[in-house]
Scaffold this motif. Structure first.
Motif, PDB file in Angstrom:
ATOM      1  N   MET A  74       0.827  -1.201   0.000  1.00 20.60           N
ATOM      2  CA  MET A  74       0.000   0.000   0.000  1.00 20.60           C
ATOM      3  C   MET A  74       0.869   1.263   0.000  1.00 20.60           C
ATOM      4  SD  MET A  74      -3.249  -0.416  -0.032  1.00 20.60           S
ATOM      5  CE  MET A  74      -4.416  -1.746   0.164  1.00 20.60           C
ATOM      6  N   ALA A  75       0.521   2.195  -0.871  1.00 21.74           N
ATOM      7  CA  ALA A  75       1.135   3.515  -0.863  1.00 21.74           C
ATOM      8  C   ALA A  75       0.297   4.472  -0.019  1.00 21.74           C
ATOM      9  CB  ALA A  75       1.269   4.056  -2.284  1.00 21.74           C
ATOM     10  N   THR A  76      -1.024   4.324  -0.097  1.00 24.89           N
ATOM     11  CA  THR A  76      -1.951   5.182   0.652  1.00 24.89           C
ATOM     12  C   THR A  76      -3.091   4.331   1.168  1.00 24.89           C
ATOM     13  OG1 THR A  76      -1.463   7.045  -0.818  1.00 24.89           O
ATOM     14  CG2 THR A  76      -3.446   7.219   0.534  1.00 24.89           C
ATOM     15  N   LEU A  77      -3.456   4.575   2.408  1.00 20.22           N
ATOM     16  CA  LEU A  77      -4.573   3.887   3.033  1.00 20.22           C
ATOM     17  C   LEU A  77      -5.135   4.852   4.068  1.00 20.22           C
ATOM     18  CD1 LEU A  77      -6.026   1.126   3.140  1.00 20.22           C
ATOM     19  CD2 LEU A  77      -4.366   0.427   4.862  1.00 20.22           C
ATOM     20  N   SER A  78      -6.259   5.509   3.737  1.00 18.61           N
ATOM     21  CA  SER A  78      -6.772   6.514   4.667  1.00 18.61           C
ATOM     22  C   SER A  78      -8.281   6.674   4.540  1.00 18.61           C
ATOM     23  CB  SER A  78      -6.097   7.870   4.409  1.00 18.61           C
ATOM     24  OG  SER A  78      -6.496   8.397   3.161  1.00 18.61           O
ATOM     25  N   ALA A  79      -8.842   7.242   5.581  1.00 12.14           N
ATOM     26  CA  ALA A  79     -10.250   7.618   5.587  1.00 12.14           C
ATOM     27  C   ALA A  79     -10.392   8.861   6.447  1.00 12.14           C
ATOM     28  CB  ALA A  79     -11.118   6.488   6.132  1.00 12.14           C
ATOM     29  N   GLU A  80     -11.302   9.714   6.051  1.00 11.61           N
ATOM     30  CA  GLU A  80     -11.566  10.943   6.801  1.00 11.61           C
ATOM     31  C   GLU A  80     -13.063  11.092   6.992  1.00 11.61           C
ATOM     32  OE1 GLU A  80     -10.932  15.782   6.495  1.00 11.61           O
ATOM     33  OE2 GLU A  80     -10.560  14.536   4.741  1.00 11.61           O
ATOM     34  N   ARG A  81     -13.458  11.264   8.248  1.00 12.22           N
ATOM     35  CA  ARG A  81     -14.870  11.493   8.571  1.00 12.22           C
ATOM     36  C   ARG A  81     -15.082  12.998   8.674  1.00 12.22           C
ATOM     37  NH1 ARG A  81     -18.725   8.966  13.107  1.00 12.22           N
ATOM     38  NH2 ARG A  81     -17.693   7.101  12.379  1.00 12.22           N
ATOM     39  N   PHE A  82     -16.118  13.480   7.985  1.00 12.58           N
ATOM     40  CA  PHE A  82     -16.465  14.895   8.110  1.00 12.58           C
ATOM     41  C   PHE A  82     -17.065  15.115   9.490  1.00 12.58           C
ATOM     42  CE2 PHE A  82     -17.467  14.632   3.313  1.00 12.58           C
ATOM     43  CZ  PHE A  82     -16.143  14.837   2.977  1.00 12.58           C
ATOM     44  N   VAL A 115     -10.680  -0.574   1.271  1.00 15.31           N
ATOM     45  CA  VAL A 115     -11.908   0.224   1.402  1.00 15.31           C
ATOM     46  C   VAL A 115     -12.770  -0.327   2.532  1.00 15.31           C
ATOM     47  CG1 VAL A 115     -14.081   0.841   0.256  1.00 15.31           C
ATOM     48  CG2 VAL A 115     -11.911   1.074  -0.977  1.00 15.31           C
ATOM     49  N   ALA A 116     -12.940  -1.638   2.596  1.00 12.83           N
ATOM     50  CA  ALA A 116     -13.751  -2.245   3.663  1.00 12.83           C
ATOM     51  C   ALA A 116     -13.140  -1.969   5.032  1.00 12.83           C
ATOM     52  CB  ALA A 116     -13.896  -3.740   3.427  1.00 12.83           C
ATOM     53  N   ASP A 117     -11.819  -2.137   5.146  1.00  9.88           N
ATOM     54  CA  ASP A 117     -11.141  -1.951   6.425  1.00  9.88           C
ATOM     55  C   ASP A 117     -11.208  -0.493   6.899  1.00  9.88           C
ATOM     56  OD1 ASP A 117      -9.509  -2.693   8.665  1.00  9.88           O
ATOM     57  OD2 ASP A 117      -7.783  -1.832   7.615  1.00  9.88           O
ATOM     58  N   MET A 118     -10.863   0.441   6.029  1.00  8.01           N
ATOM     59  CA  MET A 118     -10.856   1.857   6.431  1.00  8.01           C
ATOM     60  C   MET A 118     -12.263   2.356   6.733  1.00  8.01           C
ATOM     61  SD  MET A 118      -7.814   3.260   6.629  1.00  8.01           S
ATOM     62  CE  MET A 118      -7.568   1.820   7.638  1.00  8.01           C
ATOM     63  N   GLN A 156     -14.818   0.584   7.795  1.00  2.00           N
ATOM     64  CA  GLN A 156     -15.235  -0.026   9.060  1.00  2.00           C
ATOM     65  C   GLN A 156     -14.618   0.706  10.250  1.00  2.00           C
ATOM     66  OE1 GLN A 156     -17.396  -2.717   9.728  1.00  2.00           O
ATOM     67  NE2 GLN A 156     -17.135  -1.996  11.814  1.00  2.00           N
ATOM     68  N   ARG A 157     -13.348   1.018  10.149  1.00  2.00           N
ATOM     69  CA  ARG A 157     -12.649   1.680  11.266  1.00  2.00           C
ATOM     70  C   ARG A 157     -13.134   3.107  11.505  1.00  2.00           C
ATOM     71  NH1 ARG A 157      -7.084  -0.510  12.384  1.00  2.00           N
ATOM     72  NH2 ARG A 157      -7.009  -2.477  11.269  1.00  2.00           N
ATOM     73  N   VAL A 158     -13.358   3.851  10.425  1.00  2.00           N
ATOM     74  CA  VAL A 158     -13.674   5.273  10.571  1.00  2.00           C
ATOM     75  C   VAL A 158     -15.175   5.536  10.608  1.00  2.00           C
ATOM     76  CG1 VAL A 158     -13.391   7.558   9.507  1.00  2.00           C
ATOM     77  CG2 VAL A 158     -11.465   5.947   9.557  1.00  2.00           C
ATOM     78  N   PHE A 159     -15.950   4.814   9.811  1.00  2.00           N
ATOM     79  CA  PHE A 159     -17.387   5.076   9.721  1.00  2.00           C
ATOM     80  C   PHE A 159     -18.233   4.026  10.432  1.00  2.00           C
ATOM     81  CE2 PHE A 159     -15.390   6.728   5.790  1.00  2.00           C
ATOM     82  CZ  PHE A 159     -15.505   8.078   6.091  1.00  2.00           C
ATOM     83  N   GLU A 160     -17.585   3.031  11.032  1.00  2.00           N
ATOM     84  CA  GLU A 160     -18.239   1.983  11.803  1.00  2.00           C
ATOM     85  C   GLU A 160     -19.177   1.110  10.981  1.00  2.00           C
ATOM     86  OE1 GLU A 160     -19.893   4.223  15.023  1.00  2.00           O
ATOM     87  OE2 GLU A 160     -17.906   4.903  15.658  1.00  2.00           O
ATOM     88  N   ALA A 161     -18.965   1.115   9.670  1.00  2.00           N
ATOM     89  CA  ALA A 161     -19.708   0.229   8.768  1.00  2.00           C
ATOM     90  C   ALA A 161     -18.837   0.004   7.536  1.00  2.00           C
ATOM     91  CB  ALA A 161     -21.037   0.854   8.359  1.00  2.00           C
ATOM     92  N   LEU A 196     -17.929   9.211   0.213  1.00  2.00           N
ATOM     93  CA  LEU A 196     -19.123   8.772   0.940  1.00  2.00           C
ATOM     94  C   LEU A 196     -19.875   9.995   1.458  1.00  2.00           C
ATOM     95  CD1 LEU A 196     -17.381   5.924   2.951  1.00  2.00           C
ATOM     96  CD2 LEU A 196     -18.837   5.682   0.925  1.00  2.00           C
ATOM     97  N   PRO A 197     -21.147   9.860   1.830  1.00  2.00           N
ATOM     98  CA  PRO A 197     -21.878  11.022   2.337  1.00  2.00           C
ATOM     99  C   PRO A 197     -21.187  11.685   3.534  1.00  2.00           C
ATOM    100  CG  PRO A 197     -23.406   9.270   1.848  1.00  2.00           C
ATOM    101  CD  PRO A 197     -22.010   8.689   1.711  1.00  2.00           C
ATOM    102  N   GLU A 198     -20.571  10.876   4.407  1.00  2.00           N
ATOM    103  CA  GLU A 198     -20.007  11.433   5.638  1.00  2.00           C
ATOM    104  C   GLU A 198     -18.486  11.535   5.637  1.00  2.00           C
ATOM    105  OE1 GLU A 198     -20.692   7.001   6.167  1.00  2.00           O
ATOM    106  OE2 GLU A 198     -21.785   8.646   5.292  1.00  2.00           O
ATOM    107  N   GLY A 199     -17.838  11.301   4.489  1.00  2.00           N
ATOM    108  CA  GLY A 199     -16.385  11.412   4.431  1.00  2.00           C
ATOM    109  C   GLY A 199     -15.802  10.731   3.208  1.00  2.00           C
ATOM    110  N   ASP A 200     -14.495  10.517   3.242  1.00  2.00           N
ATOM    111  CA  ASP A 200     -13.788   9.952   2.094  1.00  2.00           C
ATOM    112  C   ASP A 200     -12.885   8.804   2.512  1.00  2.00           C
ATOM    113  OD1 ASP A 200     -14.599  11.896   0.055  1.00  2.00           O
ATOM    114  OD2 ASP A 200     -13.406  13.329   1.201  1.00  2.00           O
ATOM    115  N   VAL A 201     -12.757   7.826   1.617  1.00  2.00           N
ATOM    116  CA  VAL A 201     -11.811   6.734   1.778  1.00  2.00           C
ATOM    117  C   VAL A 201     -10.877   6.783   0.569  1.00  2.00           C
ATOM    118  CG1 VAL A 201     -11.498   4.231   1.909  1.00  2.00           C
ATOM    119  CG2 VAL A 201     -13.467   5.301   3.025  1.00  2.00           C
TER     120      VAL A 201
END
Length: 160
Positions: free
Chosen positions: A22-30, A119-122, A124-129, A70-75
């Protein structure tokens, strides 16, 4: 799908997968509801590749970036695969159409499971689904020469 060229068949048979990581693996919740989107948007894919060489082999590093709004953030997930070929076959990396064909037919399919898992892992961790991406048939995600993000000029050989 068209019949692959002789050069593509040769590249596919001589290329050796050295690494996928992986070069990038991130998620951000608004955190502010005013930033939320109405709906999820389709994932966006981008590709770039780099050619590297050492004394007796040539390498190609291929990056497959997936942005999932996603509606509440980005992966964002960006795996990369490193392929090598022996020095006697370096000419196979010279033809851009052959390289793009290899990326579409081989590299993208090798990296899609890493995109799906990331995508599934990030999510799940950030958006709880977990966001579950569908299985994509060969050719559903493909690039042409104008889609490719230019190579990095400061590429250095792959270390083992």
């Amino acid at each position: 799908m068209s019949t692959p060229s002789a050069a593509l068949v040769r590249l596919a048979s001589e290329a050796r997968l050295e690494q996928i990581s992986m070069a990038t693996l991130s998620a951000e919740r608004f955190m502010d509801q005013q930033d939320f989107r109405e709906d999820a948007e389709p994932p966006r894919f981008a590709m770039r590749n780099e050619r590297l060489e050492d004394a007796d082999r040539a390498f190609m590093r291929v990056f497959l970036r997936c942005d999932v709004p996603l509606p509440e953030g980005d992966v964002v997930v960006e795996p990369f695969a490193v392929y090598s070929i022996p020095g006697t076959s370096v000419d196979l990396f010279d033809d851009e159409e052959t390289v793009i064909g290899f990326i579409n037919e081989v590299a993208v399919m090798a990296m899609l499971p890493y995109v799906r898992q990331g995508v599934a892992d990030m999510s799940q961790r950030v958006f709880e689904a977990a966001v579950l991406m569908p299985a994509f048939p060969r050719g559903a995600i493909s690039f042409n020469l104008k889609d490719a993000i230019p190579q990095s000029e400061d590429s250095s050989p792959v270390s083992e």
